[in-house]
Write a protein that holds these residues in place. Structure first.
Motif, PDB file in Angstrom:
ATOM      1  N   THR A   1       0.523  -1.212  -0.111  1.00 44.91           N
ATOM      2  CA  THR A   1       0.162   0.153   0.048  1.00 44.91           C
ATOM      3  C   THR A   1       0.788   1.402   0.138  1.00 44.91           C
ATOM      4  O   THR A   1       0.759   2.142  -0.891  1.00 44.91           O
ATOM      5  CB  THR A   1      -0.928  -0.115   1.165  1.00 44.91           C
ATOM      6  OG1 THR A   1      -1.865  -1.242   1.238  1.00 44.91           O
ATOM      7  CG2 THR A   1      -1.644   1.309   1.306  1.00 44.91           C
TER       8      THR A   1
ATOM      9  N   PRO B   1      -3.271  -1.745  -4.723  1.00 47.49           N
ATOM     10  CA  PRO B   1      -2.837  -1.786  -3.254  1.00 47.49           C
ATOM     11  C   PRO B   1      -3.523  -2.819  -2.571  1.00 47.49           C
ATOM     12  O   PRO B   1      -4.737  -2.971  -2.706  1.00 47.49           O
ATOM     13  CB  PRO B   1      -2.973  -0.569  -2.826  1.00 47.49           C
ATOM     14  CG  PRO B   1      -4.122   0.034  -3.682  1.00 47.49           C
ATOM     15  CD  PRO B   1      -4.106  -0.411  -4.978  1.00 47.49           C
TER      16      PRO B   1
ATOM     17  N   ASP C   1      -4.490  -2.766   0.566  1.00 47.77           N
ATOM     18  CA  ASP C   1      -5.524  -2.133   1.099  1.00 47.77           C
ATOM     19  C   ASP C   1      -6.865  -2.043   0.623  1.00 47.77           C
ATOM     20  O   ASP C   1      -8.018  -2.112   1.038  1.00 47.77           O
ATOM     21  CB  ASP C   1      -5.278  -0.678   1.827  1.00 47.77           C
ATOM     22  CG  ASP C   1      -4.788  -0.533   3.079  1.00 47.77           C
ATOM     23  OD1 ASP C   1      -4.444  -1.840   3.737  1.00 47.77           O
ATOM     24  OD2 ASP C   1      -4.103   0.497   3.566  1.00 47.77           O
TER      25      ASP C   1
END
Length: 306
Positions: free
Chosen positions: A73, A91, A93
């Motif tokens: 991330t 990413p 996340d």
């Protein structure tokens, strides 16, 4: 069946030229079938080369695979263009709420650092923990394999007196394992690392099975049923010239580099090496994908809920 990857990913052209069946996203949506979802957390500097190597192997099975490229991330890649990363990588996340049939984490050029000194160590630990609830089967390669075994079991790595580089003979220790199906008794496998995990430490941890090992470079492939993972310390995914590229790069550093063992014909770097591991690379990843397919829930939302 083909591998489904983004339409404009550079790997698409390379794989199509090699005869690997590639399915464009626009075609895949027309098929009423659930593909296997495999995520690739690519920690290598040359992301395009690594994603091509791994897509080649998981795309050569009879099953339809949807590959999702994942990045850390907060860590910014210095060796791959921001445009490529933005176009093709998500990413972690962003994907952490999703579930995957398989998840691959590559090696990284940080193996001589203590784990706590790696800038993204905390996030990687969160990803390893997340894989226990959101991933059906994991495959960790090189440094990521060492990192996973340290995180889960506290198994330490040891720095080697010199880099282990070359194509080393390995023994198939578990021919009855579903992951070693079709493997020869002796296997030539590329090795490229500065550190090692030791057999006695792996066995002392309990519950781990060493599937392949070299008398020279030690354990190679470890099955970890408790964490539904394979840990590969070496590189069956390497292209024919990968060790050569590493050797010529390292030769420019102070002190130079030692010739890779059993790689250049006649130890002559001017001669093209022969790829004697390709078939076993396809076998290993094919076996892993097949085992995943045989055991994963049909409803992907059920992964990790048992």
């Amino acid at each position: 069946m083909p591998i489904k990857i983004p339409d404009d990913l550079p790997a698409s052209r390379v794989l199509e030229e090699e005869g690997v069946m590639v399915m464009r996203e626009t075609d895949a949506v027309r098929q009423d079938i659930r593909p296997l979802r495999i995520g690739l957390l690519n920690l290598m500097p040359n992301k395009i080369k690594t994603e091509t190597q791994l897509a080649r192997l998981i795309g050569s099975t009879p099953l339809q695979v949807e590959l999702t490229l994942v990045r850390l991330t907060d860590h910014v890649s210095r060796h791959t263009s921001a445009d490529h990363m933005a176009a093709f990588y998500r990413p972690w996340d962003e994907v952490r709420a999703e579930r995957f049939d398989g998840f691959i984490i590559t090696g990284a050029p940080v193996e001589r650092l203590a784990y706590a000194e790696v800038t993204y160590w905390d996030e990687l630990c969160r990803i390893l923990d997340w894989s226990q609830t959101h991933v059906h089967r994991s495959f960790n390669i090189c440094w990521a394999a060492q990192a996973a075994l340290f995180h889960h079991y506290g198994i330490e790595k040891y720095e080697l007196p010199e880099k282990a580089s070359g194509v080393f003979p390995h023994q198939n220790l578990a021919p009855n394992s579903p992951f070693m199906k079709g493997f020869s008794d002796d296997i030539a496998i590329p090795v490229s690392r500065w550190t090692e995990l030791r057999r006695e430490d792996i066995l002392r941890a309990g519950g781990l099975e060493i599937l392949a090992e070299s008398e020279v470079t030690g354990p190679c492939l470890v099955h970890d049923p408790r964490h539904h993972a394979l840990h590969m310390f070496n590189h069956l995914e390497y292209d024919t010239k990968t060790l050569a590229d590493e050797y010529f790069r390292d030769s420019q550093a102070p002190g130079g580099a030692k010739l890779p063992f059993n790689y250049f014909p006649g130890d002559d770097p001017a001669r093209k090496p022969a790829n004697v591991w390709r078939s076993h690379g396809h076998l290993l990843f094919g076996n892993w994908v097949n085992e995943m397919y045989q055991t994963t829930p049909y409803d992907i939302d059920e992964i990790g809920r048992a």
